[in-house]
Design a protein around this motif. Structure first.
Motif, PDB file in Angstrom:
ATOM      1  N   UNK A 100       0.693  -1.224  -0.087  1.00  0.00           N
ATOM      2  CA  UNK A 100      -0.032  -0.053  -0.102  1.00  0.00           C
ATOM      3  C   UNK A 100       0.705   1.328   0.107  1.00  0.00           C
ATOM      4  N   UNK A 101       1.971   1.142   0.703  1.00  0.00           N
ATOM      5  CA  UNK A 101       2.921   2.313   0.947  1.00  0.00           C
ATOM      6  C   UNK A 101       3.580   2.632  -0.470  1.00  0.00           C
ATOM      7  N   UNK A 102       4.306   1.330  -1.342  1.00  0.00           N
ATOM      8  CA  UNK A 102       4.797   1.694  -2.640  1.00  0.00           C
ATOM      9  C   UNK A 102       3.599   2.113  -3.469  1.00  0.00           C
ATOM     10  N   UNK A 103       2.499   1.718  -3.287  1.00  0.00           N
ATOM     11  CA  UNK A 103       1.474   2.207  -4.596  1.00  0.00           C
ATOM     12  C   UNK A 103       0.997   3.487  -4.266  1.00  0.00           C
ATOM     13  N   UNK A 104       0.832   3.951  -2.977  1.00  0.00           N
ATOM     14  CA  UNK A 104       0.577   5.286  -2.759  1.00  0.00           C
ATOM     15  C   UNK A 104       1.736   6.199  -3.201  1.00  0.00           C
ATOM     16  N   UNK A 142       1.556   9.110  -6.166  1.00  0.00           N
ATOM     17  CA  UNK A 142       2.025  10.543  -5.721  1.00  0.00           C
ATOM     18  C   UNK A 142       2.941  11.010  -6.914  1.00  0.00           C
ATOM     19  N   UNK A 143       4.059  10.294  -7.043  1.00  0.00           N
ATOM     20  CA  UNK A 143       4.989  10.451  -8.239  1.00  0.00           C
ATOM     21  C   UNK A 143       4.198  10.878  -9.307  1.00  0.00           C
ATOM     22  N   UNK A 158      -7.536  13.314  -4.593  1.00  0.00           N
ATOM     23  CA  UNK A 158      -7.083  12.361  -4.016  1.00  0.00           C
ATOM     24  C   UNK A 158      -5.692  12.575  -3.034  1.00  0.00           C
ATOM     25  N   UNK A 159      -5.165  13.734  -3.462  1.00  0.00           N
ATOM     26  CA  UNK A 159      -3.731  13.729  -2.693  1.00  0.00           C
ATOM     27  C   UNK A 159      -3.745  14.956  -1.940  1.00  0.00           C
ATOM     28  N   UNK A 160      -4.966  15.880  -1.735  1.00  0.00           N
ATOM     29  CA  UNK A 160      -4.950  17.021  -1.043  1.00  0.00           C
ATOM     30  C   UNK A 160      -5.060  16.556   0.378  1.00  0.00           C
ATOM     31  N   UNK A 161      -4.133  17.460   0.971  1.00  0.00           N
ATOM     32  CA  UNK A 161      -3.936  17.346   2.463  1.00  0.00           C
ATOM     33  C   UNK A 161      -5.294  17.862   3.169  1.00  0.00           C
ATOM     34  N   UNK A 162      -5.207  17.281   4.253  1.00  0.00           N
ATOM     35  CA  UNK A 162      -6.392  17.829   5.187  1.00  0.00           C
ATOM     36  C   UNK A 162      -5.711  19.025   5.919  1.00  0.00           C
ATOM     37  N   UNK A 163      -6.560  19.858   6.217  1.00  0.00           N
ATOM     38  CA  UNK A 163      -6.099  21.123   6.892  1.00  0.00           C
ATOM     39  C   UNK A 163      -6.705  20.936   8.321  1.00  0.00           C
ATOM     40  N   UNK A 164      -5.942  21.140   9.223  1.00  0.00           N
ATOM     41  CA  UNK A 164      -6.523  21.184  10.687  1.00  0.00           C
ATOM     42  C   UNK A 164      -6.979  22.595  10.953  1.00  0.00           C
ATOM     43  N   UNK A 165      -8.512  22.711  11.512  1.00  0.00           N
ATOM     44  CA  UNK A 165      -8.999  23.973  11.795  1.00  0.00           C
ATOM     45  C   UNK A 165      -8.125  24.603  12.861  1.00  0.00           C
TER      46      UNK A 165
END
Length: 84
Positions: free
Chosen positions: A38-42, A46-47, A71-78
């Protein structure tokens, strides 16, 4: 008479451990491989996204880029409210 001696119980525990331990080891290895895959696929995805993002603009890939961005958008902390 109606009781189990401790040595017999310990012997059964050891036999059970010897029987189940190889299964535990195999499952642990399988879990590691699944997580690693899963990590390698991600990482590969991403690349590819980064490559498309930098070289795909203006060549009809804008819609693909927008879909991948979700899909690759980082979640922002409020933002935390400041104490008054």
């Amino acid at each position: 008479m109606g009781y189990v001696s401790i040595p017999d119980a310990a012997h059964r525990d050891l036999e059970l451990f010897e029987t189940l331990n190889p299964i535990l080891q195999a499952l642990s290895q399988l879990c590691f491989l699944v997580k690693d895959t899963g990590s390698e696929a991600y990482t590969a995805a991403r690349a590819a996204y980064k490559s498309i993002k930098t070289s795909g603009k203006g060549i009809s890939l804008d819609e693909v880029i927008d879909n991948l961005k979700q899909q690759f958008q980082r979640s922002r902390r409020p933002a935390t409210a400041k104490a008054e």
